[in-house]
Scaffold this active site. Structure first.
Site, PDB file in Angstrom:
ATOM      1  N   CYS A  96       4.893  -0.951  -4.673  1.00  0.00           N
ATOM      2  CA  CYS A  96       4.012  -1.153  -3.536  1.00  0.00           C
ATOM      3  C   CYS A  96       3.682  -2.630  -3.329  1.00  0.00           C
ATOM      4  O   CYS A  96       2.823  -2.972  -2.543  1.00  0.00           O
ATOM      5  CB  CYS A  96       2.731  -0.330  -3.705  1.00  0.00           C
ATOM      6  SG  CYS A  96       3.030   1.425  -3.613  1.00  0.00           S
ATOM      7  N   PHE A 118       0.800  -1.231   0.000  1.00  0.00           N
ATOM      8  CA  PHE A 118       0.000   0.000   0.000  1.00  0.00           C
ATOM      9  C   PHE A 118       0.832   1.280   0.000  1.00  0.00           C
ATOM     10  O   PHE A 118       0.415   2.301   0.554  1.00  0.00           O
ATOM     11  CB  PHE A 118      -0.975   0.005   1.199  1.00  0.00           C
ATOM     12  CG  PHE A 118      -1.581  -1.337   1.471  1.00  0.00           C
ATOM     13  CD1 PHE A 118      -2.378  -1.949   0.524  1.00  0.00           C
ATOM     14  CD2 PHE A 118      -1.322  -2.017   2.644  1.00  0.00           C
ATOM     15  CE1 PHE A 118      -2.915  -3.200   0.748  1.00  0.00           C
ATOM     16  CE2 PHE A 118      -1.856  -3.264   2.879  1.00  0.00           C
ATOM     17  CZ  PHE A 118      -2.662  -3.875   1.927  1.00  0.00           C
ATOM     18  N   CYS A 119       2.005   1.235  -0.625  1.00  0.00           N
ATOM     19  CA  CYS A 119       2.899   2.403  -0.641  1.00  0.00           C
ATOM     20  C   CYS A 119       3.118   2.940   0.774  1.00  0.00           C
ATOM     21  O   CYS A 119       3.100   4.153   1.008  1.00  0.00           O
ATOM     22  CB  CYS A 119       2.354   3.490  -1.562  1.00  0.00           C
ATOM     23  SG  CYS A 119       2.433   3.049  -3.310  1.00  0.00           S
ATOM     24  N   ALA A 120       3.315   2.022   1.695  1.00  0.00           N
ATOM     25  CA  ALA A 120       3.614   2.377   3.085  1.00  0.00           C
ATOM     26  C   ALA A 120       4.627   1.363   3.627  1.00  0.00           C
ATOM     27  O   ALA A 120       4.424   0.745   4.667  1.00  0.00           O
ATOM     28  CB  ALA A 120       2.342   2.388   3.929  1.00  0.00           C
TER      29      ALA A 120
END
Length: 474
Positions: A469, A382-384
């Protein structure tokens, strides 16, 4: 089929909960691998929310009026300019902009935060202004600061209270020598929907001379936020997450940094006068909006803001809370399912729930939900990346997200589908192709009239860039 093992009593079913507003595509049928069709359950609104029907209607209404903006003498150019500037005022008002705040139309949250990164004032010694950011952030609110300022990344605590104490300590330690100019903070986590108390964060930051920028991508579509009442200095958010997927976003906030910052794009519209020997730049929004503006996107975002403003905030919270609580309780009642959390004491999370199913790769779970149940979710990191790594989910997870267009029946379908996966396993064959889980010899046709020859999930243009991601390959 055999029943899954339950570990706790689920929350009340929500099958009768209706959407608060109609969305485009809400009744779209999608094919399943068994040859049947089912209404699509879009539980991926945290990535890109469908357009509210009222937004699509507004776009259809103004498209015949579309023309050049700001410099055209023709009647439609004047109308388009008025539409664009009216949309700007509507967007600013929706988030409680102060009288002297600027509302800059951008492409999305990422665009907004990159713009602001070029406006943070330098320190007295000429070094870049210091930025403090947490490791819980989406990459959009981490990478711009890393690249432009060499940001200090603070590892969050296990609780909200502990994280607040860490922020205060970091700001206080820096204040005497090289104070932070800016604290960059997520309004709501795109992984779990959890958030920190904005009012308290702003008070602490201002106490030590730092401004606050709020990444509102996951907050603005779900909760009302006011810059004036909270004291937040800058707010970035996206139209495509706010039920207006027409290519616009916004950065709203204090004028002084924006007026003095480096123009985001060099081009027409951002200048007062151009000479061979130099250029005089505009102040205000025009300084950062070079080129032909996205008038249709701005109108769409303004229409979405109007629709959301017309909803009773308490009704929005009640609707979303019922769906989210059912998701969490229903998933946790299934053996081998774990729901991801950041802070043990977080309150009022928005409608984002992330989970894992022991024994199944997250990509396989997502592919199964789509191919066998017509449910759209998100899988990966999730791009985290820093947050997922710290929480122990380097292999990724599965995210379900809801909004004002979500029906309770869709949530019930997800819970039942995951329970069936645990009890029976997938019924179709799956394989990994180019890093993604796909159905083996996928029989599902593409939509008629789409112009597609097939499902190109593993061969789409620019696919390599999307790996950022997803979990790393072994």
């Amino acid at each position: 089929m055999s029943a899954p093992t339950l570990t706790r009593r689920p929350a009340a079913p929500v099958a009768d909960v209706a959407p608060l507003r109609p969305v485009v595509g809400g009744a779209t049928l999608v094919p399943l691998v068994d040859g049947t069709q089912v209404a699509y359950a879009n539980l991926d609104v945290a990535a890109s929310a469908p357009a509210l029907q009222a937004v699509a209607d507004r776009v259809t209404q103004v498209l015949p009026l579309y023309a050049s903006v700001h410099r055209g003498a023709g009647y439609l150019s004047q109308v388009s300019t008025a539409l664009y500037e009216t949309a700007r005022r509507t967007i600013g008002a929706f988030v409680g902009a102060r009288e002297d705040d600027l509302t800059i139309i951008t492409r999305n949250t990422t665009d907004s935060l990159n713009l602001l990164a070029g406006c943070v004032p330098a320190q007295p010694d000429g070094e870049p202004g210091r930025v403090l950011v947490l490791d819980v952030e989406h990459h959009a609110n981490l990478l711009p600061w890393q690249r432009s300022t060499g940001a200090t990344v603070l590892t969050g605590g296990a609780t909200v209270a502990e994280t607040l104490a860490q922020i205060r300590e970091e700001l206080a330690d820096a204040a005497a020598d090289r104070p932070f100019a800016l604290l960059a903070l997520t309004g709501a986590s795109n992984v779990t929907g959890e958030s920190l108390p904005v009012d308290q964060i702003v008070a602490v930051a201002h106490e030590y001379g730092a401004r606050v920028v709020l990444d509102g991508a996951q907050l603005v579509p779900h909760r009302r936020i006011s810059l004036e009442s909270t004291g937040v200095d800058y707010l970035a958010f996206s139209g495509h997450k706010t039920y207006a997927p027409f290519g616009a976003g916004a950065l709203v906030g204090r004028r002084d940094w924006l007026d003095a910052g480096t123009p985001y794009l060099a081009g027409g519209g951002a200048v007062r006068r151009v000479r061979v020997g130099g250029t005089d730049w505009h102040e205000g929004p025009a300084r950062h909006e070079a080129g032909s503006p996205n008038v249709i996107g701005a109108v769409a975002l303004a229409a979405a803001c109007e629709e959301l403003a017309a909803l009773d905030p308490a009704e929005v919270v009640a609707h979303e809370t019922a769906l989210r609580e059912r998701l969490v309780a229903g998933l946790e009642a299934i053996d081998r399912v774990e729901v991801v959390r950041v802070w043990a004491d977080a309150v009022d999370p928005v409608g984002v729930v992330t989970f894992t199913v022991s024994g199944y790769d997250p990509g396989l779970v997502a592919a199964y939900l789509s191919a066998e149940h017509g449910i759209g979710v998100r899988d990966g990191r999730f791009c985290a990346h820093p947050l997922l790594g710290r929480l122990g989910f380097d292999a990724g997870a599965v995210r379900a997200s809801v909004g004002v267009g979500t029906a309770g029946e869709e949530v019930e379908r997800l819970v039942a589908a995951v329970a069936r996966l645990v009890a029976e396993g997938p019924q179709a064959g799956y394989d990994v192709v180019d890093g993604l889980w796909v159905v083996t010899d996928d029989p599902r046709p593409v939509p008629e009239g789409s112009g597609l020859a097939g499902l190109l999930a593993t061969a789409a243009l620019g696919f390599d860039e999307a790996f950022g991601c997803l979990p790393d390959e072994d």
